[in-house]
Write an enzyme that holds these catalytic residues in place. Structure first.
Site, PDB file in Angstrom:
ATOM      1  N   HIS B 140       0.878  -1.172   0.000  1.00 47.66           N
ATOM      2  CA  HIS B 140       0.000   0.000   0.000  1.00 47.66           C
ATOM      3  C   HIS B 140       0.919   1.226   0.000  1.00 47.66           C
ATOM      4  CE1 HIS B 140      -2.787   2.977   1.752  1.00 47.66           C
ATOM      5  NE2 HIS B 140      -3.777   2.162   1.451  1.00 47.66           N
ATOM      6  N   ASP B 217       3.081  -4.447   7.991  1.00 50.44           N
ATOM      7  CA  ASP B 217       1.832  -3.707   7.815  1.00 50.44           C
ATOM      8  C   ASP B 217       0.705  -4.742   7.917  1.00 50.44           C
ATOM      9  OD1 ASP B 217      -0.458  -2.539   6.877  1.00 50.44           O
ATOM     10  OD2 ASP B 217       0.408  -1.781   5.018  1.00 50.44           O
ATOM     11  N   GLN B 220      -4.576  -5.418   6.899  1.00 50.27           N
ATOM     12  CA  GLN B 220      -5.567  -6.321   6.325  1.00 50.27           C
ATOM     13  C   GLN B 220      -5.529  -7.695   6.967  1.00 50.27           C
ATOM     14  OE1 GLN B 220      -7.882  -5.338   4.306  1.00 50.27           O
ATOM     15  NE2 GLN B 220      -7.057  -3.408   3.542  1.00 50.27           N
ATOM     16  N   LYS B 243     -10.663  -0.584  10.138  1.00 52.11           N
ATOM     17  CA  LYS B 243     -10.883  -1.764   9.291  1.00 52.11           C
ATOM     18  C   LYS B 243     -11.266  -2.981  10.127  1.00 52.11           C
ATOM     19  CE  LYS B 243      -7.323  -0.199   6.061  1.00 52.11           C
ATOM     20  NZ  LYS B 243      -7.906   0.181   4.787  1.00 52.11           N
ATOM     21  N   CYS B 383      -4.630   2.459  -3.745  1.00 49.30           N
ATOM     22  CA  CYS B 383      -3.412   2.932  -3.096  1.00 49.30           C
ATOM     23  C   CYS B 383      -2.268   1.929  -3.242  1.00 49.30           C
ATOM     24  CB  CYS B 383      -3.633   3.254  -1.624  1.00 49.30           C
ATOM     25  SG  CYS B 383      -4.814   4.570  -1.353  1.00 49.30           S
TER      26      CYS B 383
END
Ligand SMILES: Cc1ncc(COP(=O)(O)O)c(C=O)c1O
Lengths: 153, 426
Positions: B140, B217, B220, B243, B383
């Site tokens: 991202h 990261d 997700q 999220k 993104c």
């Protein structure tokens, strides 16, 4: 409000059979514009002939709205005198910012009236304006008319 | 055995899923990778905090301040526990983007201070020419652009692990990418565009072997599967609250205590100091060192409520539920002629973000048709523009599911895709 009002026949036709989609042989100004949220891209080239008429070519890829808008634009302003072309652009920009409240004038906008439905979809307005912003910017770079810099933004 | 999710019951907890869109169509929300919807438990927790104990935390000598501080620190403990971390190792930020910038700035600030003679800076945060930073080709922008900036400011070199045609990391030349020059390895756990779940513990082990700091990261992954930060083997892990059923305006950064302790601050000012003089200051211990200014207390309380909600379902059950939906979505999309999935074609090591392109149709037009059917999806480059370029597509349409979706949502979406194909005659 439904998608059919957005995708009028004229838009689909220009999308599938684009007009004026070619580079310009002796471009005096060029502008590349991209819509960073969706990746629509268009490069518009302009030149002015001895009689003061505008000539336009473009290349691009993107959604039906951005590409049809480029085709409508190229077809309409090609060969126009600069001040008339500027007036068309003004009218198109105004239509896009009208939220659907402006009755488009077909005399001025020609096939551009088909974009009236786009004004009701905020996410698509940018797509429709992209080639017109490129046109304005290319004209500014070429020093061809437009005392209204930045307005299409 | 995990208990399967009762989607009908779950849906009743989400007020927004009761509304209609575009000419009274029921909302089919397939954009949870962008942001999830919120159950009333989260909405109420945030509003109850404001109704009952709102005050500035960590200051003030009154009862409300005490209660607000308890709420904030209690939320920290709960959220840290959710990923098997300790509260003192969890930093609150504005979002994952800020968490990643906080880390990136530690390097550029560290390098700048060292250059001006500050020899108290831990050498791991002093980066410069000859050093390398490693990311992947599926990051991202939030985990790419900050590192580009660090390189521009320090003279370090950015390297990346490529992506193969199936949307998996190409790990063949790993030892030439992560080598002795590498000071940072920062990788996405689950790609928001491709859906790929990366072998992060393996990558973190490579980072450790060359003495680089490892960053994950987890935007997700943490909302969608059980994640134990210790098992990842990372030094730092970033993710967002919004999220995972939580409110916007809050992100998390977990760090190994020894790394947080060594890390220079990012945003400075009130609340992050130990002592302040006119010409210099000393800084508080983590996590406060990284939480300058008045923090996002109500949002932390909201994320804690989201954690309660997810814990009650069980993250194993969440993962299993989404695995079924992912398999179903892949299968249904494959059955549509002209649809090409961008990302892993099978459901192995794959999350529920499913990107695709439709021959002859731009994603924006696909998205518009889906919207007309009441289906909310994301279109664009998500993104992750370089990832789109890798697959030679300007953009994709992306379906992404969560606990409140079932297979009927995917059916509605697939019908919408077919309608768009029909309308445009492709
Ligand atoms: C993989 C990944 N990383 C980082 C981010 C950035 O998160 P935020 O926008 O909440 O800062 C996102 C969300 O869009 C994401 O999906």
């Amino acid at each position: 409000m439904n998608v059919e009002s957005l995708y009028q026949e004229i838009i689909l036709d220009h999308y599938k059979n684009p007009r004026g989609k070619h580079p310009l042989a002796e471009a005096e100004g060029e502008s590349y514009q991209v819509n960073p949220t969706c990746g629509d891209e268009v490069t518009v080239q302009v030149a002015r002939d001895r009689d003061g008429h505008l000539h336009v070519g473009y290349e691009g890829q993107g959604c039906s709205i951005s590409q049809a808008s480029a085709s409508v634009m190229a077809e309409m302003v090609e060969g126009m005198d600069v001040s008339t072309a500027d007036a068309v652009r003004h009218a198109f920009v105004e239509l896009m910012h009208s939220k659907g409240a402006v009755e488009p004038d077909e005399e001025v906008l020609g096939d551009g009236v088909a974009f009236v439905g786009v004004a009701k979809y905020p996410a698509r307005i940018k797509c429709a304006l992209l080639p017109w912003m490129a046109l304005q910017d290319a004209q500014v770079k070429a020093g061809i008319g437009t005392e209204d810099q930045g307005e299409a933004r | 055995m995990t208990k399967p999710l009762d989607v009908a019951r779950i849906r009743r907890d989400f007020p927004i899923l009761q509304r209609t869109v575009r000419d009274d169509r029921p909302l089919v929300y397939l954009d949870s990778a962008a942001t999830s919807q919120k159950p009333f438990q989260v909405i109420d927790a945030e509003s109850d905090y404001y109704r009952s104990c709102n005050a500035a935390v960590h200051r003030g000598a009154h009862q409300l301040a005490e209660e607000a501080t308890d709420a904030y620190e209690g939320a920290r403990a709960k959220i840290a526990g959710f990923v098997h971390g300790r509260p003192e190792d969890l930093v609150f930020t504005k979002n994952a983007t800020e968490s990643l910038n906080l880390v990136a700035y530690a390097f550029s600030n560290g390098a700048a201070k060292a250059q001006h003679g500050d020899d108290a800076i831990d050498p791991r945060f002093v980066i410069g020419p000859g050093d390398s930073i490693v990311v992947t080709q599926m990051e991202h922008h939030a985990n790419l652009v900050p590192w580009q900036e660090v390189c521009a400011k320090t003279g370090a070199t950015l390297r990346w692990i490529g992506v193969d045609d199936d949307g998996r990391l190409d790990l063949r030349d790993l030892s030439t990418i992560i080598d002795e020059s590498t000071k940072v390895v920062s990788v996405v756990h689950q790609s928001n565009l491709l859906g790929t779940i990366n072998p992060v513990s393996e990558l973190m082990a490579h980072a450790r072997a060359v003495g680089a700091l490892g960053i994950v990261d987890a935007c997700q992954s943490i909302p969608h599967m059980p994640v134990d930060v210790n098992e990842l083997g990372a030094d730092l892990v970033a993710w967002s609250g919004h999220k995972m059923l939580g409110p916007t305006g809050i992100g998390m950064l977990w760090g190994r205590p020894e790394v947080l302790e060594a890390m220079p601050p990012f945003i400075t000012g009130g609340s992050m100091i130990e002592t302040v003089f006119m010409d210099h200051s000393t800084y508080a211990a983590p996590p406060k060192r990284f939480e300058a200014g008045t923090p996002m207390v109500a949002q932390a309380v909201g994320v804690a409520a989201a954690v309660d909600y997810l814990d009650a379902l069980g993250m194993d059950a969440v993962e299993a539920h989404e695995h079924v939906l992912t398999g179903y979505a892949l299968e249904q999309l494959r059955n549509v002629p002209g649809v090409r999935i961008i990302g892993p074609q099978d459901d192995h090591a794959r999350g529920s973000a499913v990107s695709f392109v439709v021959d002859g149709l731009h994603p924006h037009d696909v998205g518009q048709f889906l919207d007309d059917h009441g289906v909310a999806v994301r279109v664009g480059h998500h993104c992750a523009w370089p990832t789109c370029r890798r697959f030679d597509v300007p953009a994709t349409t992306r379906l992404s599911t969560y606990i409140y979706n079932d297979t009927s949502d995917i059916d509605v979406a697939v019908d919408g895709i077919r309608a768009a194909q029909k309308f445009f005659g492709v």
